[in-house]
Structures are given as C-alpha cells and as structure tokens.
Scaffold this active site. Structure first.
Site, PDB file in Angstrom:
ATOM      1  CG  LEU B  73      -1.895  -0.836   1.439  1.00  0.00           C
ATOM      2  CD1 LEU B  73      -2.741  -1.153   2.420  1.00  0.00           C
ATOM      3  CD2 LEU B  73      -2.577  -2.189  -0.157  1.00  0.00           C
ATOM      4  NE  ARG B  74       4.474   0.687  -3.579  1.00  0.00           N
ATOM      5  CZ  ARG B  74       5.858  -0.445  -3.847  1.00  0.00           C
ATOM      6  NH1 ARG B  74       6.608  -0.451  -2.895  1.00  0.00           N
ATOM      7  NH2 ARG B  74       5.677  -1.330  -4.998  1.00  0.00           N
ATOM      8  CG  ASP B 315       3.205 -10.228  -5.778  1.00  0.00           C
ATOM      9  OD1 ASP B 315       4.204  -9.457  -4.455  1.00  0.00           O
ATOM     10  OD2 ASP B 315       4.190 -10.345  -6.628  1.00  0.00           O
ATOM     11  CG  HIS B 319       6.376   0.306  -8.936  1.00  0.00           C
ATOM     12  ND1 HIS B 319       7.742   0.807  -8.402  1.00  0.00           N
ATOM     13  CD2 HIS B 319       6.865  -1.057  -9.158  1.00  0.00           C
ATOM     14  CE1 HIS B 319       8.443  -0.494  -7.565  1.00  0.00           C
ATOM     15  NE2 HIS B 319       7.621  -1.963  -8.460  1.00  0.00           N
TER      16      HIS B 319
END
Lengths: 328, 457
Positions: B73-74, B315, B319
C-alpha cells in the site's frame, strides 16, 4: 507478446543498431559489404569521406572504455561527422540525475546520433524507445547483452580470411556467461550459417540453456579445438575470481587457456581472435596472441570500417525517411 | 460511497454457487433477510420502506468480499507510488474488502506507532479493510526481532519479512520459535539471500539471450527447504508467500503430506505470465518473484487446482512512473494488480479447470483460514454485509479502466489482452458492501489518468 523491436523505422529500415538478434542475414551481409567499401578508405592517404558531414555524433559512455570509444570516434571522423565525447562515468549520472534526464539534455544539444555504452543489459533498447525519433542509437555495448559492432567486426575479420561461413567450425572460449561479445558473435555466426559454433568453459561461466542460442557446449577445450577454423578468446574479468566462479587465473589458464600446444589441436590455418584487452597468460598465451595465426590487431583495424558502415547505413535510412516525408 | 443508515433492497442478484436469483435486504449495512422466493420480490420492492434504496441486480453475480494475502500500500514513506487511500479504494473496486498490507513501508511496520498510523489512515480512507503484516525484524534488516507479541496485540495478525532477505538461519530459527509461542503465523517469501541476489529474471534461455542476471529456481527452493525444516523443528505456522516454481509445488506437497503446519499462495500474475514475456526488456514484467518457465506456470496452475497451493494473492505493487523509466535491471520490480484483477480472475476457471466458486474460494475462504484460522460465512442474516456485485460479462475497454490508484504499472495498460495470450477482458464490480457501507461503482466514469497519453510505460 513482447514490445516491438525498436531498431526499425516505419519503413522497416534499420534506424538504430542495437542488437543483432533482430536483424536478418541479408542485413548482416549488407553491413559487411558496406564495410568492405570503407576498408579501402582506411588504407588511403586521405582517410575521409563526406557522408556524415554536418552531422553531430555523441559518444555517451556510461561505462569505462578506451578502445571502443576511440574506434567510434575515428569512424565518425572519417565520415566527416563532428564528434562529441561525453564522459558519463564520472558525470551527472553519479549526481543522481536519471538516465533519461541526461539523454534529454543531450537531445536538446541537437545531436544526430548517440553511441551508447551502458552497464545494464537492455539499456540501448530503453534509450532507443525514449529518445526523439530523429536520433539514431548505436549500441556500443549494454551490460552482458550485446556488443553488435564488435560482433560485426569479428564477422568481417572471419569473412576476410575464410570467405564463407558455411563450413566453419568456430570455438568461443571462456566467460560466455558475462560476455556481450560472445552473445553478439553467436547471434551473427548462427545467422550467417556457420557450420558449428562451440562454446567451452567451466560451467560457472556458461549461461543456462545456452544451447537455445544455437551452440554446442564442450566441457573440454582440447576436444572443442579439434577441427576448429576460428578460435575466439574472451577476456576473463578479475572479479570472477572474487565471486567464486573461477578459483584462480593460473588454474583458468591450465584448463581453458589458449596455449601454443592447444592451438596445434585446431586446423593448421585456424584464426585466433580476441576482442581485447587480452589477459596474457590467463585466457591466451602471449606467443599465441602475437603469433602467426592471430588476427587480433586486424580486428581492431576492421572495427573502424565496420562502424563506419553501420553509422552510414542508419544515417542514410534516416535521411531517406526525411526526404520521403518532405516529398510526400 | 453511501452512508448506510437506510434500508437497501437488492433484488435479482445471483449468489455465487446457486442458480436462483434472490433478494437481499440490508439495514444499516447488516443483512436482515435473504430470500430466493420470487413472491417476496414482488411484495418487497413496491412495499419498500420510504427512502429505501432499491438496487436492481438482475443478471449480476454476488460474491463474498475477497481477501488479498499480499499487497503493497506504500504508505507510510512511499506515497509517490500509492497511498493507503488510493490503494484500498482500488482494492475495493476489484472486489477485495480485506487486504494484507506488506510491511515494506518506510518506516517498516515494526512498531505500534506505525501499525496505528496504518489503521488510522485506513479507517479514514474507507476503502478495503487493511490487515497490517508486522515486520518480522526491526527495519526488515533481518537481524533483530520486532516486538512481535506487541505488534500482534496492536492488530497485526501475521508477520513477515516482505521481499527482504533473512540471511541468518539463527535469526530465522528464533523468529519461528518466538512466533510459535504466540501462535503468530509467519508469511515468508522463499528467496535465498545470496543466490540470485542482483538477479532480475528467471535463469533460463530468455535471461541468457537478453544477458540479464538470473534468479535460479534453486534461489527459491534452497530457501524453501530451510523454511520447511525450521517449520518442522519449531512448529511455527508458516505461510509461504508467492511460490514461483514447479519444484516448490512438489516440496509443498511433501511438506503437507508430513502434516507440517504450512500453507502457501501464488501471485495471480504467475498463473498467466512466464519469462517469455520479459523478452524485449519489457520492465512491466519485472517481478521480484520472477516469472518462470511455461513448465513452472503449468505446475503452479495444477498446484492451485489440486489444492497444494492454498490461495492466490495479487502481489499488488504500484509504482510511480519513474520507477520504470530505466534499463530493465535498474527498474523497480513489481506489477500493479487491482486495475486488472477482476478480468484476470474471471479467466481462472478456464485456466485452472476449476468452477468459478472453487476459484473464488482461493480469494475468500482460503486466505481467511490462513490469517484467522477460520473462514467467514457467506450471506447470512444478522451479519454485516461483506460482498460485491459483479457484472460478469461486462466487456472492459482497455484504455477506459477507472484508475483510482496511483500506480498503473500493469501490462494490460500497454498490451492488448490477445497479445498476452489472454481471453477477452470481462467483468466489472458495480457495488461493494463492506464495513457497513455501500460503494456504488456503477456510475463512475472512466477517468483518463494523468500521463497516459504517452502510451504508458
């Protein structure tokens, strides 16, 4: 399934010279024939033709190189181009500037052709896909993938001496796994119909499924050399000793070094080739590198003619495309 | 998103696995009645409470909300790639109502403060429910154990090392013994710390031709063998996250025959793509767990079908554009998944030779058992609604997908389905009911994401 080959323009003509894999036999022959014409230029007292006059060629080397960079520089000069050497090893890319930003800056300087060397496999593909379409890219070596002008100058040298590829038995020795030269040579030899391409080296230096490239793997150099018409050595990098792929340079020489005794196992007129720089006493004996059968310095010399051929072909294709657009 | 303080009547929906259309009534997000009696539909709809929302779901499939066992989820720290808000909204739009969040954030999820931050942002985002995976070691550095029991109490039902190597067998052994003390399942990726380090593609003919540093199958199997033997020794509940090779499937089979407390999953894209997709240096196929040979893909498919592989995760790895703008080995690994998850999942019955219900089980009951030890029940009166409506046959135009998330690094954003060997893309989630809220996605207009005019990546 995969991205289209970026090497060709909308007319299907060679626009970038990146990878011999995507090129057909006819095109390889055309490059060799064109290079024959330029080889004459190099023997003249005035070594210059005006084919690229007014064009600017930039040498973009993201990795150290003297030999390849110099050969390209000379080739560009003999075609009357202006040449710009940009040292990127110590420059902007080390300051955190992205590869693409660096390229765009150089594009803004209105260059016509980039000669690119980069440490990452696929770098030339990436650059070709992202530069503006009026720039030609010549791959001067990308990672472990491809070194197509070296491949073509090797073919040129072989053809000069052997005439035809059909019945040739070619042996490539040593670090195939990390060698872009080996990949380009194999690709060209297979396309040009070489009789047999043998690779030989310890398993640590032979890449997985290498047979899929069209070669035969030999575990022993002595066996591989039997009947060989062309023997190509490869440089063994010092770091291979550090990461446990080879125990020592002396053991490598004992097992895979091209000694005079081993050379005697090959055909009496077998050519000895090496892309340089050579490690004498590691992959090749000094006496073999300097010997009667060695064409190592000829390879260097022919490299200029081959690079002139490649540069003039892609530039010519771009010119005819531009003129075609103007008249259309 | 609609606040669910009213009554909602959904009629005509087909519950997965049954043939009869049924009517579902929700009050405040809780299922109050489920009926397959057609008479009820006639009575209920016209007599609906004043202000009740009536949803005509004829022709739509209702499926239980899916659980994703692995997604990035960054947030915190990598918000240029995505945020908890953007990624949980994207998850929800793909039918995932619960998402296990990888701990490889910056900082890693190795402290209560970070767990609380994740929970807090997730609650504010009102997207999919976030299940934070605790970082097994502090900073995921592979050296010092995180406060695993504290993290578990703070709301991390599982812990793991993300894609980071754990070099020391000693630390791994301790971690598994320690986790076993608290019955904390560990999610581990089988990847040797040294073998294949620096690699970016499956070791094989394609990587050889492209001159790409390879990741051999042994990099996975050596690590898997170590994990399985330590599992045998410690009794730790082990979930092997994202296996990629035929040999790993065999090893998992034999571990299960030995009755080890092990489960495993496979990434959704590994059931479709192989190393052949990497040819041409297409960095959209650069995956941390590499796409391997056709033979491996076939074994993974059979492994899912036979149940050796328990579950399928996305997965998901969003980005920013710059992460991909480099030569292949220098690009950051990972594919976004939520943008195309539903059309891909709907192709799995054909690919795996399973029924649709069996396929969805791999995204619902199976992952739930792995996390909680038990699966949630389906559509039952008295329970909070957790399902979504799917227009199964809706064709999806590739350039017109709603992009709620930041990363769009999925091959289908660039390549046609046919060119990737996929069937026509179909399936759109129209409504999601979760956490006592209804999300109506049926009216959302396709957005043209910023930066898409350049042909993507």
């Amino acid at each position: 399934m995969s991205l289209p080959d970026p090497q060709f323009n909308i007319q299907g003509k060679l626009h970038h010279f990146i990878d011999l894999d995507g090129l057909d036999r006819k095109l390889l022959i055309e490059i060799l024939d064109t290079a024959e014409g330029f080889a004459g230029v190099n023997d003249r007292t005035v070594k210059k033709v005006p084919l690229l006059r007014g064009k600017t060629v930039a040498n973009l080397f993201f990795e150290n190189s003297t030999r390849t960079r110099t050969a390209f520089e000379l080739a560009a000069k003999r075609l009357s181009a202006d040449i710009l050497n940009v040292d990127l090893v110590t420059s902007s890319t080390n300051k955190g500037e992205s590869l693409l930003d660096t390229l765009h800056v150089l594009e803004a300087l209105q260059c016509d052709m980039f000669i690119v060397r980069h440490g990452d496999s696929g770098a030339a593909h990436f650059i070709a896909r992202h530069v503006s379409p009026n720039i030609n890219i010549i791959n001067g070596g990308d990672g472990q993938h491809s070194h197509p002008t070296q491949g073509m100058l090797d073919m040129f040298t072989i053809r000069r001496h052997k005439g035809d590829f059909g019945n040739l038995c070619v042996v490539i020795i040593g670090d195939i796994k990390h060698s872009r030269v080996a990949r380009s040579d194999i690709s060209a030899l297979v396309k040009l119909g070489a009789g047999e391409v043998r690779v030989v080296g310890p398993r640590t230096l032979i890449p997985a499924d290498v047979e899929s490239l069209g070669v035969t793997v030999y575990p022993s150099l002595d066996t591989a050399l039997a009947g060989a018409d062309v023997i190509m050595g490869l440089r063994l990098q010092k770091e291979r000793m550090l990461n446990a792929t080879v125990p020592s340079s002396s053991e490598f020489y004992r097992t895979y070094g091209l000694s005079p005794e081993r050379l005697a196992l090959a055909s009496p007129d077998a050519l000895v080739m090496h892309p340089g720089p050579t490690n004498r006493g590691v992959e090749i004996a000094g006496s073999v590198a300097d010997g009667r059968q060695s064409v190592i310095l000829e390879q260097v010399n022919f490299g200029i003619a081959v690079r002139m051929a490649v540069m003039s072909i892609v530039m010519g294709n771009s010119e005819s495309l531009r003129h075609g657009e103007l008249s259309a | 998103m609609t606040s669910q303080d009213t009554c909602i009547i959904i009629h005509g929906l087909t519950w997965a696995g049954s043939d009869l259309p049924c009517t579902v009534v929700l009050h405040d997000g809780i299922v109050t009645s489920v009926s397959t009696d057609p008479v009820d539909v006639q009575q209920l709809v016209p007599d609906a409470d004043v202000g009740a929302l009536v949803i005509d779901a004829r022709g739509k499939l209702a499926l239980p909300g899916m659980t994703d066992l692995y997604a990035r989820l960054r947030e915190p720290g990598l918000t240029r790639k995505g945020t908890i808000a953007s990624e949980t909204a994207a998850a929800l739009a793909a039918g995932f109502t619960r998402v296990v969040c990888s701990p490889d954030t910056q900082p890693a999820i190795d402290s209560v403060a970070t767990v609380e931050l994740v929970h807090h942002r997730a609650a504010a985002a009102r997207g999919a429910r976030v299940i934070p995976m605790g970082a097994l070691t502090v900073g995921l550095d592979g050296e010092q154990l995180s406060e695993l029991a504290t993290l578990q109490q703070a709301g991390c039902p599982v812990a793991g090392q993300a894609d980071r190597p754990l070099e020391s067998t000693n630390v791994l052994f301790s971690a598994m013994e320690y986790a076993a003390s608290f019955d904390l399942p560990l999610f581990m990726t089988a990847r040797d710390a040294q073998l294949g380090a620096g690699g970016c593609a499956h070791t094989g003919a394609i990587a050889t031709r492209l001159g790409l540093p390879g990741i051999p199958v042994a990099a996975e199997t050596v690590a898997l063998a170590r994990l399985l033997e330590l599992c045998r020794e410690t009794g730790c509940r082990l979930h092997v996250s994202r296996i990629s090779s035929a040999r790993s499937v065999q090893m998992m089979e034999s571990a299960k025959q030995d009755a080890l407390p092990v489960t495993c999953d496979v990434g959704l894209h590994h059931l479709f793509f192989t190393d052949e997709h990497v040819a041409g240096y297409d960095s959209l196929f650069h995956s941390a767990v590499p796409f391997r040979s056709r033979r491996d893909r076939e074994a993974l498919r059979l492994g899912v079908a036979s149940g050796i592989i328990d579950a399928i995760c996305t997965d998901h790895a969003p980005h920013d554009r710059d992460a991909r703008l480099a030569p292949f080995p220098a690009t950051e690994a990972g594919l976004s998944a939520y943008d195309w998850a539903i059309p891909l999942i709907l192709q799995l019955p054909g690919v795996l030779q399973l029924t649709q219900a069996q396929v969805f089980e791999k995204f619902t009951a199976a992952p739930e058992r792995i996390i909680d030890g038990s699966a949630r029940s389906g559509l039952v009166a008295g329970q909070v609604a957790d399902f979504f409506l799917l227009a199964e046959n809706a064709r999806i135009e590739q350039r017109a997908v709603v992009q709620s998330m930041a990363g769009m690094n999925h091959p289908l954003n660039v390549h046609s389905a046919a060119s990737l060997g996929l069937d026509t893309l179909r399936g759109k989630v129209t409504h999601v009911f979760s956490q006592r809220r209804m999300h109506d996605l049926s009216k959302s207009k396709p957005e043209v994401p910023a930066g898409s005019e350049d042909g993507g990546w």
